[in-house]
Design an enzyme around this catalytic site. Structure first.
Site, PDB file in Angstrom:
ATOM      1  N   ASP C 329       0.849  -1.179   0.000  1.00 20.87           N
ATOM      2  CA  ASP C 329       0.000   0.000   0.000  1.00 20.87           C
ATOM      3  C   ASP C 329       0.882   1.225   0.000  1.00 20.87           C
ATOM      4  O   ASP C 329       1.909   1.261   0.668  1.00 20.87           O
ATOM      5  CB  ASP C 329      -0.864   0.001   1.269  1.00 20.87           C
ATOM      6  N   GLU C 370      -0.404  18.189   7.730  1.00 20.53           N
ATOM      7  CA  GLU C 370      -0.167  19.081   6.595  1.00 20.53           C
ATOM      8  C   GLU C 370       0.068  20.505   7.095  1.00 20.53           C
ATOM      9  O   GLU C 370       1.004  21.177   6.677  1.00 20.53           O
ATOM     10  CB  GLU C 370      -1.362  19.071   5.625  1.00 20.53           C
ATOM     11  N   ALA C 402     -15.941  20.391   5.321  1.00 20.90           N
ATOM     12  CA  ALA C 402     -16.216  19.718   4.052  1.00 20.90           C
ATOM     13  C   ALA C 402     -17.013  20.648   3.143  1.00 20.90           C
ATOM     14  O   ALA C 402     -16.934  20.542   1.921  1.00 20.90           O
ATOM     15  CB  ALA C 402     -16.978  18.434   4.299  1.00 20.90           C
ATOM     16  N   MET C 403     -17.756  21.555   3.759  1.00 21.44           N
ATOM     17  CA  MET C 403     -18.572  22.468   2.973  1.00 21.44           C
ATOM     18  C   MET C 403     -17.696  23.472   2.213  1.00 21.44           C
ATOM     19  O   MET C 403     -17.817  23.631   1.005  1.00 21.44           O
ATOM     20  CB  MET C 403     -19.514  23.253   3.912  1.00 21.44           C
ATOM     21  N   THR C 404     -16.811  24.131   2.978  1.00 21.21           N
ATOM     22  CA  THR C 404     -16.012  25.186   2.352  1.00 21.21           C
ATOM     23  C   THR C 404     -14.783  24.636   1.653  1.00 21.21           C
ATOM     24  O   THR C 404     -14.248  25.240   0.751  1.00 21.21           O
ATOM     25  CB  THR C 404     -15.542  26.181   3.416  1.00 21.21           C
ATOM     26  N   ASP C 576      -9.843  -5.770   2.550  1.00 18.86           N
ATOM     27  CA  ASP C 576      -8.605  -6.410   2.095  1.00 18.86           C
ATOM     28  C   ASP C 576      -8.687  -7.932   2.191  1.00 18.86           C
ATOM     29  O   ASP C 576      -7.858  -8.640   1.623  1.00 18.86           O
ATOM     30  CB  ASP C 576      -7.413  -5.964   2.954  1.00 18.86           C
TER      31      ASP C 576
END
Lengths: 578, 206, 737
Positions: C329, C370, C402-404, C576
């Site tokens: 992976d 990040e 998630a909206m913006t 898997d």
């Protein structure tokens, strides 16, 4: 002790000729066994089709390994019975100008087993025992079909390696017929005539009566010799028309016939190595086996030639000149012919025992101990040095697989050969095949060396040499070679029976695991080769293969040989006689 | 079971028996027959035994050695062939070829060679002293070796010359002119065919 | 609430010296076991050593016979003629040979047992709270763990040991799994999802969970592990069986050789003594590999356990050595799993530092990896110090939604902190400045909305595309600010941050190493093919499967297998499972779901996806060690012949002494030296058998050449030297008999 310059040249040229013949023969045989058209098809294809039709054979229908084995066994049994019948009834049949009587039952059985198994051990003198009809319809026939059987089985095994995720190994009837019609018969037709041109006889005359210049009377045996001689060599059979085999001037009159016969003995075996490489799609695989065989061949010569050329020290003490010179071949000439001298005799001997031929142009019983050790060891190693037609290839493949299994583990993968994993079943079959020869040879020889029935036949030689004779008899029988330390009186019930048994075991008990092995491999997937794969083509593998063959052979037979040829050599140097 | 027996017969027994029969005819009769016919046509001399005649009389085969005893002929090698019934030694018996099969450490071999050397020296008193050529005191493989080495022929020159009243040089030249060299100068050994040489000797008289 | 807490000693397998190879206690136990294993019923399982044992018995009987039948006075010492002593010596050394081989096996087992003991302690005394119903409030009864059956529900609270393998169906808890994994950091286990599996013997540290028991007693993870390390239910692996067949047939051959030698000896003049024959036989049969074979197998499994990998069968370990293709992976295995900021790409007219500063501000409160990486990059590149962080006090972090599809910062006051507060209505005031970072479309829309234009739209799009093509993620940064009296809002795009998938250090070298081992690596990723190709190139994998789904994974494995290749993969999720089951070697992460674990044939307790590489090495090492010792064993025989054959026939054929190339003192000492060497070499090779021959990823050819040189050639030479030395020693001590 000097090996003459001429020796080197002869050996080098001989090997060069073998090398030159390998590829064309191999290519041709590949075509034949792949069922392709060859340039001989216009002549033989109609005959081939007729045979299939008449025998009810569907050439397109392939067999599993079991079917292949059954067909082979049934066919060989039929041939063996036919030969036995011919021997027992020859007195009533035509082509018997010398009015020879029936062959005694035990001898007839031994001979039938011997020729069926491609051994051609002879407990008889041909010119004294077999009518022309028996020689042709019985012995010549078997010379062909025992060779073709060996070739067919080798091809079946190769198919097991070459095909993947398959079930069938081929059709025994087709492989046998094609081997006979397209390979053996055409070469024999030409070869026989070449031999005749050199002096090999081919007639149905009664024996010739001669009044010699010196006032003596000589009866000279005749017969259809050339037609049998060529297949005797080509099919690595080795059973002579005459008692003296290829030492007899009517079987092998000149240096040229000697060369042709040696090439005939070894070429098909060498060609089959190439054919194998071709069929598995990588000719280097074939050449690797070829190289291993060539190395072993030269090793044998390197021991035997100096031993024979060095002569017998016991005779040197008596005032015999055994020095090679421009005027004489020198060396140990007992049992050898002047026209062949030492080099051609030893070269022939190594050739005939490297393969499963067993024809001789000089008498091995009279070889020096080390000179005699080489043919003995050659056979004991399994006749894989190019080997018998077919049997050399499958014997060599067994060693290759053993090598891969032992040493292949050292690269850290489940051993594989040609991309096929060598697992429990394969090792089992290889181990079985490996066991047969020591069990037969050492077992029978042990019994013979202490039983009165065994010892009674040591009429010519005793001491360590007598043991060598016994060992040689069973080694040669089990190895389906047929050459002999002929001083041992083999035509006794004990040796006729045990010898025949050794021959049958050596042939058929060996073949069945081989085919089972092929049958197990044919269904396997092929793992593509990568940098982690054990390489089976390079010099490393070749030397490893040679090493495994020598070590396995040495470990198995060293103690026995120590009490036979090896101690005899030491005793000879010490001046002892028996 | 019935079915499998039937298929056994059809698939294995019939092909086995028929193929045995047909191939016996092809390989056991037709093939040797054809070879014989062609051989007799193309090489009749060789096919029938390379028989040599002198004065119209059959004197032997070029390829089959003979038992020579007379001092005026060159002798071949010792032969270990037996009589037809195998009961006794019968040198150069051409219907029962064979070797001595004596091993290298066999007492009999040593004794036999010793006797042969003594006999050889007795027969050839004028031969050079010292070791004798190996092929003159060892039995050949076939027992029918038609040849001897050059050394073996030269060894006998004084005796033959004396018996025939010829000069040693004449006989010696005759020997040397009858040497058959190696094939292509490489294969085999140089040798002298005894019958050939003896026929040439006889021819000298005329 | 009564709870029987238990002290589970943390057991860290990776720690050096945790179970030392030659722990005195293990050695003592192994010595005892070596004798126990002499029981012929047990010994016959190893045919090679059984033959030696039979030989030992026969020579012992022979010694007694000689002792009793020897002429002379009754006083026993004078009966000990040289021959009798010789038989005694051979007999003793043959017994030693058997014992040494048994000892090797017992040592290997002993090490496993020591590990099993620790585990077993965890198992036996656990008490469980069995619930009547799968509810927290349901009544429960206390039962011993072994009484639990599959399907039972148990409550496990803080401090309790989880009584058996199972699945969390309710609750969340921190679990200490150090007893199994050796890893002391607790892990979270919760119902649903991929973190629901719990293992018996581990301990809940906080909160509570309800577990549905998934295995009957004796079938649990712990049980299997114990069985495995103890070697109790060890089944011979396919290759081991094949090798055993070869060794058995070699033994038969040598039996034939030796048995037939007696008639040959009788023919030659005088028989060889039974003692010498047996000595010869034992020296010839492959005792070295025969004696060490099972130890090698056990030690191989043991090595796996030491690396915290649990194999369900020995077959899988061997298969690991044969792997041709490795499916890995991407995330977490090949890459670090978190994207990292690597570059600031300002639009024209924007200073890079300004972009960096804006990005830094927008990320200061962003605790995602990040975000942290952006801060780190900005500080590193432009030495932007702590002073910027002060601005935070007058600003508000806007988290990602998630909206913006963006996150950022609203600055509520000017840099001096006055503007907003002066107004005294901090909450209501519109921000003086906003900074946003996020996906390109979202940011462009934001700028547009706030009165900005798309001046460099085309350039921006190109930059964004380029970054995506290189396998990275573009993060666009924009700002708005108010100017002038009317606080006219303006907006502009500042530039792009490149967030890169960082390939783990050393991966390229590892893949190179794998390639040399003959193993191709295929990267599995959900990324689009473009990104996948870029990462594959950077990581140096041979191939990749992009936009992978469970179906495409399975298909890939089947394709590879159809081509004859052996495939290994790791996985943890329930989806898997089919691929894990299909793969020849499927390694499930211990952190994974029960389904994945059941489908796999190995479980990595460390849940470390790169462990596969080590597993492959262990598999190869196992095969190499067997091959090396087999070769060594067979090669040894050459020297033994040269020692024993001349000795055996010293009276019949003194001339055979020419073969005594080692110049051994007497026939008796020659035979004895060979037998002693044969026994000692087993002891000498025990460490090698337990440790394994080192695997070097140098390709099959060089590896074979190297091992052949050491074990083949070395195998031929070593006994010549060894036997000679022993003979010299015997001579020195006047023990040549």
């Amino acid at each position: 002790m000097s090996i003459t310059f001429n020796s080197f040249v002869q050996i080098a040229l001989f090997l060069a000729l073998v090398l030159a013949l390998t590829k064309p023969l191999g290519l041709y045989m590949t075509k034949v066994f792949n069922g392709e058209r060859t340039w001989l098809s216009p002549v033989f294809a109609p005959l081939e089709r007729f045979l299939y039709r008449a025998c009810g054979i569907d050439p397109a229908r392939e067999q599993r390994w079991t079917g292949y084995v059954i067909a082979m066994l049934v066919f060989n049994l039929a041939g063996m019975l036919l030969l036995y019948g011919l021997e027992r009834t020859q007195q009533w049949l035509p082509l018997n100008p010398q009015h020879l009587g029936p062959v005694e039952p035990q001898l007839a059985f031994n001979t039938a087993a011997s020729f069926t198994t491609n051994t051609n051990w002879q407990n008889y003198a041909g010119e004294q025992t077999m009518s022309y009809l028996t020689q042709m319809a019985g012995l010549t026939y078997h010379n062909f079909i025992s060779a073709a059987t060996g070739m067919a089985l080798a091809v079946a095994l190769v198919r097991g390696l070459a095909r993947h995720s398959a079930e069938h190994l081929g059709n025994f009837w087709v492989d046998l017929t094609r081997a006979t019609l397209y390979i053996l018969l055409p070469i024999c037709l030409v070869g026989a005539l070449v031999l005749v041109s050199q002096g090999v006889v081919q007639n149905f005359n009664p024996y010739t009566v001669v009044h010699t210049l010196d006032g003596g009377l000589q009866v000279i045996a005749q017969g259809p010799v050339a037609s049998q001689e060529i297949i005797k060599e080509l099919g690595t059979n080795g059973g002579g028309f005459f008692n003296a085999n290829s030492a007899h001037p009517y079987e092998n009159p000149t240096a040229l016939t000697n060369l042709i016969e040696m090439l005939a003995i070894i070429s098909i075996g060498a060609g089959m190595f190439y054919m194998f490489g071709r069929m598995v799609g990588n000719t280097r695989q074939g050449w690797a086996l070829w190289a291993a065989a060539a190395i072993l061949f030269v090793l044998g010569l390197a021991v035997a030639l100096p031993a024979e050329q060095g002569g017998n020290p016991l005779l040197a003490h008596l005032g015999v000149n055994q020095q090679a010179s421009a005027l004489q071949p020198g060396g140990n000439m007992e049992g050898k012919e002047v026209r062949f001298g030492i080099t051609d005799s030893v070269l022939f001997t190594v050739t005939t025992t490297a393969t499963s031929c067993g024809a001789v142009n000089s008498f091995l019983d009279s070889y020096t101990p080390l000179g005699g050790l080489v043919p003995l060891a050659n056979i004991a190693l399994g006749e894989v040095i190019f080997g018998g037609v077919g049997s050399g290839l499958y014997g060599m493949l067994m060693f290759a697989i053993l090598t891969v299994f032992i040493a292949g583990l050292m690269v850290g993968r489940t051993p594989e050969y040609l991309g096929k994993k060598i697992e429990r079943k394969e090792v089992m079959m290889a181990a079985l095949a490996l066991l047969i020869s020591p069990a037969t040879v050492l077992g029978f020889a042990a019994v013979a060396s202490v039983l009165p029935q065994g010892l009674a036949s040591l009429t010519t030689n005793t001491g360590p040499h007598g043991l060598s004779e016994i060992l040689y008899l069973y080694t040669s029988s089990n190895g389906n070679n047929g050459s002999a330390f002929a001083g041992l009186a083999g035509n006794t019930p004990f040796y006729n029976w045990t010898g025949a048994l050794a021959m049958l075991i050596g042939r058929f008990a060996f073949l069945i695991p081989i085919l089972a092995f092929g049958g197990s491999l044919v269904g396997k997937r092929v793992v593509p080769a990568g940098p982690g794969t054990f390489p089976t083509t390079g010099p490393l593998f070749v030397s490893l293969l040679v090493g495994v063959i020598l070590i396995v052979g040495a470990l198995t037979y060293f103690p026995a040989y120590a009490l036979g040829p090896i101690v005899e050599h030491l005793l000879m140097l010490a001046g002892r006689t028996f | 079971m019935h079915l499998s027996l039937k298929s056994l017969l059809r698939e294995y027994l019939r092909p086995a028996l028929m193929l045995t029969l047909l191939l016996t005819i092809l390989l056991g009769l037709l093939y040797p027959g054809v070879v014989t016919a062609l051989a007799q046509l193309l090489f009749p001399y060789q096919a029938n035994g390379s028989l040599r005649y002198a004065d119209g009389r059959l004197v032997g085969s070029e390829l089959i050695g003979q038992y020579w005893t007379s001092p005026k002929y060159f002798h071949g090698r010792p032969s270990a062939t037996l009589s037809d019934d195998g009961s006794h030694l019968q040198p150069y018996n051409a219907e029962n070829s064979g070797a001595s099969n004596l091993g290298p450490t066999n007492k009999v071999l040593v004794q036999t060679v010793q006797q042969r050397i003594a006999e050889l020296k007795r027969e050839n008193p004028d031969a050079p002293p010292g070791p004798v050529p190996a092929d003159l005191v060892t039995a050949s493989g076939s027992g029918l070796d038609p040849d001897i080495s050059i050394a073996a022929a030269l060894y006998q020159v004084p005796r033959v010359a004396k018996a025939r009243g010829l000069s040693q040089e004449t006989v010696r030249q005759l020997v040397l002119s009858h040497v058959q060299g190696r094939f292509l100068g490489i294969f085999g050994e140089p040798h002298v065919n005894v019958l050939d040489l003896n026929l040439a000797l006889d021819a000298l008289k005329h | 609430m009564s709870s029987h807490t238990l002290e589970v000693r943390p057991w860290k397998t990776r720690r050096k010296g945790a179970v030392s190879s030659f722990d005195p206690q293990i050695v003592r136990q192994a010595l005892l076991d070596a004798f126990r294993k002499l029981d012929p019923r047990w010994q016959i399982k190893n045919p090679v050593m059984f033959v030696v044992e039979v030989g030992s018995v026969i020579t012992t009987i022979e010694f007694v016979r000689l002792l009793l039948t020897a002429p002379g006075p009754a006083f026993p010492v004078t009966r000990l003629h040289n021959e009798t002593l010789f038989v005694l010596a051979v007999s003793l050394w043959l017994w030693f040979t058997v014992l040494f081989a048994n000892f090797a096996e017992a040592m290997a087992e002993g090490r496993g047992k020591a590990q099993a003991e620790t585990l077993r302690r965890a198992r036996t005394t656990t008490m469980a709270k069995r619930l009547r119903r799968p509810e927290r409030s349901a009544p429960w009864e206390e039962v011993p763990a072994p009484a639990l059956r599959k399907g039972d529900y148990v409550l496990v609270e803080a401090g309790d040991v989880i009584p058996g393998d199972g699945e969390v169906i309710e609750g969340v808890a921190a679990v200490d799994e150090s007893a199994i994994t050796g890893e002391s950091a607790p892990v979270i286990r919760e119902s649903g999802g991929d973190r629901s599996a719990v293992t018996g013997g581990t301990r809940v540290l906080s909160d509570w969970i309800i577990v549905r028991i998934g295995a009957n007693p004796g079938e649990t993870f712990l049980d299997r592990m114990i069985a495995l390390v103890e070697g109790a239910q060890r089944q011979k692996t396919p290759n081991e069986i094949a090798l055993n067949i070869l060794l058995a047939s070699l033994t038969i051959i040598f039996l034939l050789v030796v048995v037939s030698l007696e008639p040959f000896a009788i023919y030659s003049g005088s028989p060889v003594s039974i003692t010498t024959l047996i000595a010869l036989l034992v020296c010839l049969i492959p005792t070295t590999i025969g004696g060490l074979l099972s130890a090698i197998g056990i030690a191989g499994m043991d090595r796996l356990v030491q690396r915290n990998v649990l194999a369900m069968s020995g077959r899988a370990v061997e298969a690991a050595g044969d792997i041709d293709v490795l499916l890995l992976d991407k995330t977490g295995t090949i890459t670090l799993g978190n994207r990292q900021a690597t570059r600031f790409l300002p639009l024209p007219g924007i200073d890079e530092q300004a972009l960096a500063q804006a990005a830094l501000l927008a990320s200061l409160a962003d605790e995602t990896p990040e975000g942290r990486s952006i801060v780190a990059l900005a500080r590193e590149r432009f030495a932007i110090g702590e002073e910027v962080s002060l601005q935070q006090q007058a600003s508000r972090f806007v988290p990602f939604s998630a909206m913006t599809r963006m996150s950022g910062l609203d600055v509520l006051a000017d840099a001096d902190g006055q503007a907003a507060s002066a107004r005294g209505e901090e909450e209501a005031a519109p921000p003086v400045r906003t900074i946003r970072k996020g996906a390109a479309e979202a940011i462009i829309a934001y700028v547009h909305e706030h009165g900005g234009d798309n001046t460099h739209g085309e350039l921006l799009q190109r930059t964004v595309d380029e970054i995506a093509r290189a396998g990275s993620t573009p993060l666009v940064v924009a700002e708005t600010w108010r100017t002038g009296q009317d606080h006219q809002e303006q907006a502009r795009v500042l530039g792009v941050i490149e967030l890169k998938d960082i390939v783990k250090g050393g991966m390229r070298e590892r893949f190179e190493q794998l390639r040399r081992m003959g193993i191709r690596t295929i990267m599995i990723t959900g990324d689009n093919p473009l990104t996948a190709a870029a990462i594959a190139r950077e990581a140096g994998v041979d191939d990749f499967l992009a936009q992978a789904t469970p179906e495409t994974k399975l298909k890939l494995i089947r394709e590879q297998q159809a081509g004859g290749r052996m495939v290994a993969m790791t996985g943890d999720g329930t989806n898997d499972a089919p691929a894990l089951a299909q793969a020849d070697v499927g390694v499930a992460m211990n952190s994974g779901t029960q389904a994945a674990k059941e489908a796999a044939n190995m479980i990595d307790l460390d849940s470390n996806p790169t462990k596969l590489i080590e597993i492959v090495e262990i598999g190869k090492q196992l095969l190499i060690t067997r091959g090396a010792l087999t070769t060594f064993s067979i090669a040894n025989d050459v020297a033994k012949y040269f020692a024993i054959i001349p000795a055996a026939f010293s009276t019949t054929y003194p001339q055979l002494n020419a073969l005594n190339i080692m110049g051994l003192a007497t026939p008796h000492s020659a035979v004895l030296s060979a037998v002693i060497f044969n026994a000692l070499i087993i002891i000498a090779l025990i460490p090698l058998a337990l440790r394994g021959v080192k695997y070097r990823p140098i390709g099959a050819g060089p590896l074979l050449r190297r091992n052949l040189l050491i074990y083949g050639l070395g195998g031929i030479v070593a006994p010549f030297v060894g036997i000679k030395l022993i003979d010299l020693l015997l001579s020195l001590l006047h023990l040549t008999l």
